[in-house]
Design a protein around this motif. Structure first.
Motif, PDB file in Angstrom:
ATOM      1  N   LYS A   1       0.822  -1.213   0.000  1.00  0.00           N
ATOM      2  CA  LYS A   1       0.000   0.000   0.000  1.00  0.00           C
ATOM      3  C   LYS A   1       0.853   1.258   0.000  1.00  0.00           C
ATOM      4  O   LYS A   1       0.360   2.343  -0.320  1.00  0.00           O
ATOM      5  CB  LYS A   1      -0.908   0.033   1.239  1.00  0.00           C
ATOM      6  N   ILE A   2       2.110   1.132   0.397  1.00  0.00           N
ATOM      7  CA  ILE A   2       2.974   2.299   0.597  1.00  0.00           C
ATOM      8  C   ILE A   2       3.457   2.854  -0.742  1.00  0.00           C
ATOM      9  O   ILE A   2       4.056   2.133  -1.544  1.00  0.00           O
ATOM     10  CB  ILE A   2       4.165   1.935   1.500  1.00  0.00           C
ATOM     11  N   LYS A   3       3.187   4.114  -0.973  1.00  0.00           N
ATOM     12  CA  LYS A   3       3.489   4.754  -2.256  1.00  0.00           C
ATOM     13  C   LYS A   3       4.967   4.627  -2.624  1.00  0.00           C
ATOM     14  O   LYS A   3       5.308   4.285  -3.770  1.00  0.00           O
ATOM     15  CB  LYS A   3       3.087   6.226  -2.204  1.00  0.00           C
ATOM     16  N   GLU A   4       5.856   4.890  -1.676  1.00  0.00           N
ATOM     17  CA  GLU A   4       7.292   4.863  -1.965  1.00  0.00           C
ATOM     18  C   GLU A   4       7.745   3.475  -2.399  1.00  0.00           C
ATOM     19  O   GLU A   4       8.617   3.329  -3.268  1.00  0.00           O
ATOM     20  CB  GLU A   4       8.089   5.300  -0.729  1.00  0.00           C
ATOM     21  N   VAL A   5       7.154   2.451  -1.794  1.00  0.00           N
ATOM     22  CA  VAL A   5       7.509   1.078  -2.139  1.00  0.00           C
ATOM     23  C   VAL A   5       7.052   0.762  -3.559  1.00  0.00           C
ATOM     24  O   VAL A   5       7.805   0.209  -4.372  1.00  0.00           O
ATOM     25  CB  VAL A   5       6.879   0.078  -1.142  1.00  0.00           C
ATOM     26  N   ARG A   6       5.824   1.131  -3.872  1.00  0.00           N
ATOM     27  CA  ARG A   6       5.299   0.845  -5.209  1.00  0.00           C
ATOM     28  C   ARG A   6       6.093   1.583  -6.288  1.00  0.00           C
ATOM     29  O   ARG A   6       6.392   1.029  -7.347  1.00  0.00           O
ATOM     30  CB  ARG A   6       3.814   1.210  -5.299  1.00  0.00           C
ATOM     31  N   LEU A   7       6.424   2.834  -6.028  1.00  0.00           N
ATOM     32  CA  LEU A   7       7.198   3.600  -7.006  1.00  0.00           C
ATOM     33  C   LEU A   7       8.557   2.960  -7.266  1.00  0.00           C
ATOM     34  O   LEU A   7       9.009   2.875  -8.414  1.00  0.00           O
ATOM     35  CB  LEU A   7       7.382   5.043  -6.525  1.00  0.00           C
ATOM     36  N   ALA A   8       9.190   2.489  -6.200  1.00  0.00           N
ATOM     37  CA  ALA A   8      10.504   1.851  -6.337  1.00  0.00           C
ATOM     38  C   ALA A   8      10.408   0.565  -7.152  1.00  0.00           C
ATOM     39  O   ALA A   8      11.242   0.299  -8.032  1.00  0.00           O
ATOM     40  CB  ALA A   8      11.097   1.558  -4.955  1.00  0.00           C
ATOM     41  N   MET A   9       9.392  -0.256  -6.876  1.00  0.00           N
ATOM     42  CA  MET A   9       9.232  -1.512  -7.601  1.00  0.00           C
ATOM     43  C   MET A   9       8.855  -1.282  -9.065  1.00  0.00           C
ATOM     44  O   MET A   9       9.361  -1.958  -9.964  1.00  0.00           O
ATOM     45  CB  MET A   9       8.173  -2.380  -6.921  1.00  0.00           C
TER      46      MET A   9
END
Length: 229
Positions: A106-114
């Motif tokens: 759910k975390i935006k920073e994690v999704r952007l990185a992936m």
């Protein structure tokens, strides 16, 4: 030689996305990437290093430290996920990871990185990638998008059998609860929720064998590449 395309396979947990994607990639001689394994590998790193996913600074630090790569396994003919150089295919399937990975995703920073990593991998096409937002966010331009579904009880059975085959113990009740929770999180999260792309082909595989499913999607892929089968 026929043109190479991007194939995006999305759907709920334990619908058989990875099974289909691996088989299809092998048949097409494409690169297979399990996007869910990337999130699981990050979650594994966070768990093993006591990183608080509710602390933004900690999350950013963890993302810098958790280096996600893929290594080709000649025996399975698939790319397997590595965390800081170590193959973690088995560890990321453990229930301790499954119970937290949707929360992490759910975390935006994690999704952007992936997504940055995923887009880079798919730049040259000839790729099959499965996940929750591949056809809607990562590769909205994918030539073929499949949205897999299956009856809930069948998904529980598949997950139970998969864990058993991996030597991981979990009760059917525990698995059912985990899948229900993941479905809610996946479909309601703010960042890249699980959605069926408008141009995706929905496939309910409850009563299909893996081989039947593979042949159906392989034919669709060949149509997209301009080759008649």
């Amino acid at each position: 030689m026929h043109k190479k395309i991007i194939i995006a396979i999305d759907g709920f947990a334990s619908c058989g996305k990875s099974t289909l994607a691996k088989q299809l990639a092998a048949k097409l001689e494409y690169i297979y990437i399990d996007s869910g394994a990337m999130y699981r590998a990050v979650m594994l790193y966070f768990l093993e290093n006591n990183i608080d996913i509710n602390n933004q600074d900690s999350v950013q630090k963890g993302l810098r430290e958790a280096v996600i790569t893929f290594k080709f396994n000649p025996e399975t003919r698939t790319n397997e996920v590595c965390l800081n150089g170590k193959n973690v295919e088995k560890e990321i399937r453990e229930m301790r990871v499954s119970q937290r990975v949707s929360e992490l995703s759910k975390i935006k920073e994690v999704r952007l990185a992936m997504v940055r990593i995923q887009k880079a991998i798919g730049a040259n096409k000839g790729i099959v990638m499965d996940g929750r937002d591949i056809g809607t966010v990562v590769f909205p331009q994918a030539e073929l998008k499949i949205f897999l579904t299956a009856d809930f009880d069948e998904r529980v059975r598949r997950r139970f059998d998969d864990l058993l085959n991996r030597g991981i113990t979990a009760s059917r009740e525990e698995i059912a609860q985990n899948l229900q929770e993941r479905d809610v999180i996946d479909t309601t999260r703010k960042e890249s929720p699980l959605l069926k792309a408008d141009d995706a082909i929905e496939l309910n595989n409850t009563f299909l064998s893996p081989d039947e499913q593979l042949e159906m999607v392989y034919s669709l892929a060949m149509e997209k590449t301009g080759v008649q089968v």
